[in-house]
Design a protein around this motif. Structure first.
Motif, PDB file in Angstrom:
ATOM      1  N   GLU A 248      38.461  41.898  50.342  1.00 48.10           N
ATOM      2  CA  GLU A 248      39.406  41.036  49.626  1.00 48.10           C
ATOM      3  C   GLU A 248      38.701  40.113  48.632  1.00 48.10           C
ATOM      4  N   TYR A 249      37.420  40.349  48.385  1.00 47.84           N
ATOM      5  CA  TYR A 249      36.734  39.517  47.400  1.00 47.84           C
ATOM      6  C   TYR A 249      37.427  39.650  46.036  1.00 47.84           C
ATOM      7  N   GLY A 250      37.630  38.527  45.384  1.00 50.43           N
ATOM      8  CA  GLY A 250      38.292  38.533  44.081  1.00 50.43           C
ATOM      9  C   GLY A 250      39.786  38.288  44.153  1.00 50.43           C
ATOM     10  N   ALA A 251      40.347  38.209  45.368  1.00 51.33           N
ATOM     11  CA  ALA A 251      41.784  37.929  45.501  1.00 51.33           C
ATOM     12  C   ALA A 251      42.103  36.565  44.886  1.00 51.33           C
ATOM     13  N   GLU A 252      43.208  36.504  44.153  1.00 47.17           N
ATOM     14  CA  GLU A 252      43.572  35.261  43.473  1.00 47.17           C
ATOM     15  C   GLU A 252      43.753  34.113  44.456  1.00 47.17           C
ATOM     16  N   ASP A 253      44.288  34.414  45.640  1.00 44.87           N
ATOM     17  CA  ASP A 253      44.518  33.367  46.646  1.00 44.87           C
ATOM     18  C   ASP A 253      43.227  32.843  47.253  1.00 44.87           C
ATOM     19  N   ALA A 254      42.091  33.460  46.897  1.00 43.09           N
ATOM     20  CA  ALA A 254      40.811  33.020  47.452  1.00 43.09           C
ATOM     21  C   ALA A 254      39.783  32.766  46.344  1.00 43.09           C
ATOM     22  N   GLY A 255      40.290  32.311  45.179  1.00 39.77           N
ATOM     23  CA  GLY A 255      39.371  31.904  44.120  1.00 39.77           C
ATOM     24  C   GLY A 255      39.100  32.934  43.050  1.00 39.77           C
ATOM     25  N   GLY A 256      39.618  34.159  43.224  1.00 38.45           N
ATOM     26  CA  GLY A 256      39.400  35.204  42.228  1.00 38.45           C
ATOM     27  C   GLY A 256      37.933  35.568  42.078  1.00 38.45           C
ATOM     28  N   VAL A 257      37.619  36.281  40.992  1.00 41.73           N
ATOM     29  CA  VAL A 257      36.230  36.703  40.789  1.00 41.73           C
ATOM     30  C   VAL A 257      35.350  35.562  40.283  1.00 41.73           C
ATOM     31  N   GLY A 258      35.959  34.412  40.011  1.00 38.60           N
ATOM     32  CA  GLY A 258      35.166  33.241  39.645  1.00 38.60           C
ATOM     33  C   GLY A 258      34.387  32.663  40.802  1.00 38.60           C
ATOM     34  N   HIS A 259      34.771  33.036  42.026  1.00 39.49           N
ATOM     35  CA  HIS A 259      34.043  32.538  43.194  1.00 39.49           C
ATOM     36  C   HIS A 259      32.737  33.309  43.360  1.00 39.49           C
ATOM     37  N   VAL A 260      31.629  32.604  43.323  1.00 34.75           N
ATOM     38  CA  VAL A 260      30.322  33.191  43.608  1.00 34.75           C
ATOM     39  C   VAL A 260      29.818  32.552  44.902  1.00 34.75           C
ATOM     40  N   PRO A 261      29.666  33.328  45.969  1.00 33.35           N
ATOM     41  CA  PRO A 261      29.240  32.742  47.244  1.00 33.35           C
ATOM     42  C   PRO A 261      27.880  32.058  47.122  1.00 33.35           C
ATOM     43  N   PRO A 262      27.656  31.005  47.900  1.00 33.43           N
ATOM     44  CA  PRO A 262      26.350  30.356  47.877  1.00 33.43           C
ATOM     45  C   PRO A 262      25.260  31.325  48.341  1.00 33.43           C
ATOM     46  N   GLY A 263      24.092  31.189  47.729  1.00 31.27           N
ATOM     47  CA  GLY A 263      22.965  32.002  48.166  1.00 31.27           C
ATOM     48  C   GLY A 263      22.575  33.116  47.223  1.00 31.27           C
ATOM     49  N   TRP A 264      23.290  33.257  46.099  1.00 30.69           N
ATOM     50  CA  TRP A 264      22.997  34.381  45.209  1.00 30.69           C
ATOM     51  C   TRP A 264      22.564  33.875  43.840  1.00 30.69           C
ATOM     52  N   SER A 265      21.345  34.234  43.444  1.00 29.94           N
ATOM     53  CA  SER A 265      20.838  33.890  42.116  1.00 29.94           C
ATOM     54  C   SER A 265      21.488  34.763  41.052  1.00 29.94           C
ATOM     55  N   PHE A 266      21.739  36.031  41.389  1.00 33.32           N
ATOM     56  CA  PHE A 266      22.343  37.006  40.473  1.00 33.32           C
ATOM     57  C   PHE A 266      23.442  37.728  41.226  1.00 33.32           C
ATOM     58  N   TRP A 267      24.651  37.733  40.655  1.00 35.46           N
ATOM     59  CA  TRP A 267      25.844  38.173  41.384  1.00 35.46           C
ATOM     60  C   TRP A 267      26.633  39.171  40.545  1.00 35.46           C
ATOM     61  N   TYR A 268      26.705  40.418  41.007  1.00 35.87           N
ATOM     62  CA  TYR A 268      27.445  41.487  40.328  1.00 35.87           C
ATOM     63  C   TYR A 268      28.329  42.167  41.375  1.00 35.87           C
ATOM     64  N   ALA A 269      29.457  41.528  41.697  1.00 35.23           N
ATOM     65  CA  ALA A 269      30.258  41.962  42.849  1.00 35.23           C
ATOM     66  C   ALA A 269      31.538  42.652  42.425  1.00 35.23           C
ATOM     67  N   LEU A 270      31.878  43.698  43.146  1.00 39.19           N
ATOM     68  CA  LEU A 270      33.096  44.461  42.899  1.00 39.19           C
ATOM     69  C   LEU A 270      34.311  43.677  43.372  1.00 39.19           C
ATOM     70  N   GLU A 271      35.322  43.631  42.513  1.00 41.44           N
ATOM     71  CA  GLU A 271      36.601  43.066  42.942  1.00 41.44           C
ATOM     72  C   GLU A 271      37.272  44.027  43.918  1.00 41.44           C
ATOM     73  N   LYS A 272      37.611  43.503  45.074  1.00 40.15           N
ATOM     74  CA  LYS A 272      38.323  44.256  46.118  1.00 40.15           C
ATOM     75  C   LYS A 272      37.496  45.440  46.663  1.00 40.15           C
ATOM     76  N   ASN A 273      38.207  46.576  46.908  1.00 41.70           N
ATOM     77  CA  ASN A 273      37.614  47.668  47.688  1.00 41.70           C
ATOM     78  C   ASN A 273      36.937  48.710  46.793  1.00 41.70           C
ATOM     79  N   SER A 274      36.245  49.640  47.452  1.00 39.21           N
ATOM     80  CA  SER A 274      35.417  50.602  46.743  1.00 39.21           C
ATOM     81  C   SER A 274      36.199  51.466  45.757  1.00 39.21           C
ATOM     82  N   LYS A 275      35.619  51.600  44.567  1.00 38.80           N
ATOM     83  CA  LYS A 275      36.098  52.488  43.513  1.00 38.80           C
ATOM     84  C   LYS A 275      34.870  53.039  42.806  1.00 38.80           C
TER      85      LYS A 275
END
Length: 512
Positions: free
Chosen positions: A138-165
Motif C-alpha cells: 500500500e505504499y503510495g496510497a493517498e490516505d498514507a501520504g502518497g508517494v511523497g512519503h519517504v521512510p526514514p533511513g533511506w539516502s536514495f529512494w526509488y520505490a514502486l507505488e503499490k503492488n508489483s507491475k
C-alpha cells in the motif's frame, strides 16, 4: 564551475580528509557493504531457483545456501515488514496487504518505520542507503501520504507505488512521482531497477559503506516477461509432486473446499502461470550478474555481503489450490536464502532453521551495531556465515497469519456465503476471515515437526511429521502423543506473546 559541481567537489574533499585520517581509514577497512535482493512470491519448494543459473553460480556457489529458510507470515506486506523490523507480525502489527491491516499505514509510519534496520544503518552506523523496487503493497496510497512519503533511513529512494507491475507504474524518486509506460527499453521494471542500482554504484560516495535493497517485481503476477524471454521454458509445467491435485483431507475447511480433481482449464492456467513466473526470473538473473560485475569492477566485491531471498513462497496446484501463497505449508512459508561475502567460504549449505526476521539483526551485526539496543525478535546469522563452532541455535520459530475476508458475499461465488475472498471462477477460494492460524515450526536433531492451531469455532489443529511426510499430506493431530501436543500448545502460546529476547528462548525439543 557550477554551484552543484562545486558542492560535490567540496564534499569529496572533506570525505577524503576524513578517510585519510587514522580513524577514518580504520573505519573504512572494517565496515563491509551489504546488498539485499528481495524477489516477490518466489518459492523454493517447487524449484523456484532453477531458472537462476547465474545467481546460483555468483552467490550460492561463492557462498552459502540456507536449506531451511522461512518466513513467519506467507504474505507480501507482513513478510516485508518482518524483514524491515526484525519482528514477528504480532509485534509490528502488519497483518495483511491492506491499509486497514497496517500495510504502509500512518500507524506503521509512525511506530515502526523509525526503528527499521535501514534507519539504524543510516543514523547510527553512518551507511549510505539505497532502495529500489517494491516496498510495501500500500505504499503510495493517498490516505498514507502518497508517494511523497519517504521512510526514514533511506539516502536514495526509488520505490514502486503499490503492488508489483512490470509496465505502466509510478515510482517515487526521493518523494517525486515518476511515471513509466510500456516501452521495454526504458520501462521494464526489473531492468529499470538494475540500471538504477548500477548508477548508484557508479556515483555514490566512496567514503562511506553502503547498503542497497533491490526489491524486484518478479516472479509476482502479472508475470510479464521481458520480450527476449517470452518463449523460454515452453516444455516446463508445474511439478506433479505427491500433493499436487489431491484433496486436502483432514485439513482446515478452506483447504478441503478446493475441488478435486481440478478442471483441465485450471491446470492449464496454473501451468502457464508457472512458466511465466520462471520467465520473469531470467531478468532477475541478469540483474544479479550486472550487480556482481559492477561491484567487481569497482573493487568492492570482496568487501560486500550479498543476500538473495524472497518475501514468501507460492503454490501451483498443491491440495488442488490453483495459485497463491498465505497458507501454512512448506510451499508457501519456505524461501530461498543465498549469501556471499567476506569470510564466507564458497560452496556451503546450512541446515539451521533461519527466518526473515534474522536479516535485520544480521545486517546490523555486520555493520557493528549493538543488537542489545534493538527490540528485534530475530537472531544474527553472522556466526553461521562465518562458520563459528559450537553455536547455540534455535530449534523452532513462529508462523502466524490473519485471514482476509469480508462480511459481504464474493460475487464470483455467491453460494459460498460471506467471509471468503481471493476466489477463482470455479469457486475455489484461497482465503477467508477465519483462515487465521499460528504454528510452531520445529526442526531439531530428533524432530521435523509443524504444529498449527486455527482461530475459528473448531479451534482446528494440524500437525505434520515432515520426516515421514515431507509433503504434509497426513494430518496427525489425532494420533500423535498427547504429551507432545500439550507441549507444542504451550510453546505456541508463549511464542504468540513473545517480544525481543523472549522469542529466542529454547524450544520444546532443545537439549536440556
Amino acid at each position: 564551475m557550477s554551484p552543484s559541481a562545486a558542492a560535490v567537489v567540496q564534499g569529496l574533499a572533506l570525505a577524503a580528509l576524513l578517510v585519510l585520517s587514522p580513524a577514518g581509514a580504520a573505519r573504512q577497512a572494517r565496515r563491509p557493504n551489504v546488498v539485499l535482493i528481495l524477489t516477490d512470491d518466489q518459492d523454493v519448494y517447487l524449484g523456484g531457483m532453477t531458472p537462476l543459473k547465474k545467481t546460483n553460480a555468483l552467490i550460492g556457489e561463492m557462498g552459502i545456501t540456507f536449506l531451511n529458510a522461512y518466513v513467519p507470515s506467507a504474505l507480501c506486506c507482513p513478510s516485508r515488514a518482518s524483514i524491515l523490523t526484525g519482528k514477528y507480525a504480532h509485534n509490528h502489527h502488519v497483518v495483511n496487504n491492506t491499509l486497514e491491516g497496517n500495510c504502509s499505514s500512518k500507524l506503521w509510519q509512525k511506530i515502526q518505520e523509525p526503528h527499521t534496520f535501514p534507519a539504524l544503518l543510516k543514523t547510527m552506523c553512518g551507511y549510505q542507503t539505497f532502495f529500489a523496487g517494491k516496498y510495501l503493497n500500500e505504499y503510495g496510497a493517498e490516505d498514507a501520504g502518497g508517494v511523497g512519503h519517504v521512510p526514514p533511513g533511506w539516502s536514495f529512494w526509488y520505490a514502486l507505488e503499490k503492488n508489483s507491475k512490470y509496465y505502466n507504474y509510478t515510482l517515487s524518486v526521493n518523494g517525486k512521482a515518476r511515471r513509466h509506460g510500456e516501452n521495454y527499453s526504458v520501462d521494464y521494471l526489473t531492468d529499470v531497477l538494475a540500471n538504477m542500482s548500477l548508477d548508484f554504484l557508479e556515483y555514490k560516495s566512496n567514503f562511506e559503506p553502503f547498503f542497497m535493497m533491490v526489491s524486484t517485481p518478479a516472479p509476482h503476477s502479472p508475470w510479464t516477461a521481458a520480450p527476449q524471454y517470452m518463449n523460454s521454458f515452453q516444455n516446463v509445467s508445474a511439478p506433479r509432486n505427491s500433493n499436487f491435485n489431491i484433496h486436502g483431507k483432514n485439513k482446515h475447511w478452506l483447504i478441503r473446499q478446493a475441488k478435486t480433481p481440478m478442471t483441465n482449464s485450471s491446470i492449464q492456467f496454473l501451468d502457464n502461470a508457472f512458466r511465466k513466473r520462471w520467465q520473469t526470473l531470467l531478468s532477475v538473473d541478469d540483474l544479479i550478474e550486472k550487480l556482481v560485475k559492477k561491484l567487481e569492477l569497482n573493487g568492492e566485491l570482496d568487501n560486500t555481503y550479498i543476500f538473495y531471498t524472497s518475501d514468501n513462497g507460492f503454490h501451483t496446484g498443491q491440495f488442488s489450490l490453483p495459485i497463491d501463497k498465505r497458507q501454512l505449508y512448506e510451499f508457501d512459508i519456505k524461501v530461498p536464502l543465498l549469501v556471499r561475502g567476506p569470510g564466507i567460504k564458497p560452496n556451503q549449505t546450512n541446515k539451521m532453521l533461519v527466518a526473515n526476521i534474522d536479516l535485520g539483526p544480521t545486517i546490523l551485526d555486520i555493520a557493528g551495531y549493538d543488537l542489545n539496543k534493538t527490540q528485534m525478535d530475530g537472531m544474527s546469522l553472522l556466526p553461521l556465515l562465518r562458520g563459528d563452532k559450537n553455536i547455540t541455535w534455535r530449534s523452532d520459530f513462529l508462523v502466524e497469519y490473519q485471514g482476509e475476508g469480508y462480511n459481504s458475499t464474493d460475487p464470483t461465488c455467491p453460494g459460498l456465503g460471506p467471509g471468503v475472498t481471493h476466489c477463482f471462477p470455479d469457486c475455489v477460494c484461497e482465503d477467508s476471515y477465519n483462515n487465521t492460524y499460528a504454528c510452531v515450526r520445529t526442526l531439531s536433531a530428533s524432530w521435523d515437526l509443524q504444529y498449527c492451531e486455527f482461530d475459528d469455532k473448531e479451534v482446528f489443529v494440524e500437525v505434520y511429521n515432515l520426516t515421514a511426510d515431507p509433503h504434509q499430506i497426513n494430518n496427525i493431530a489425532k494420533t500423535i502423543d498427547q504429551e507432545i501436543l500439550q507441549k507444542m500448545n504451550y510453546r505456541l502460546m508463549m511464542l504468540q506473546s513473545c517480544a525481543g529476547a523472549t522469542c529466542r528462548t529454547p524450544g520444546v525439543f532443545d537439549p536440556g
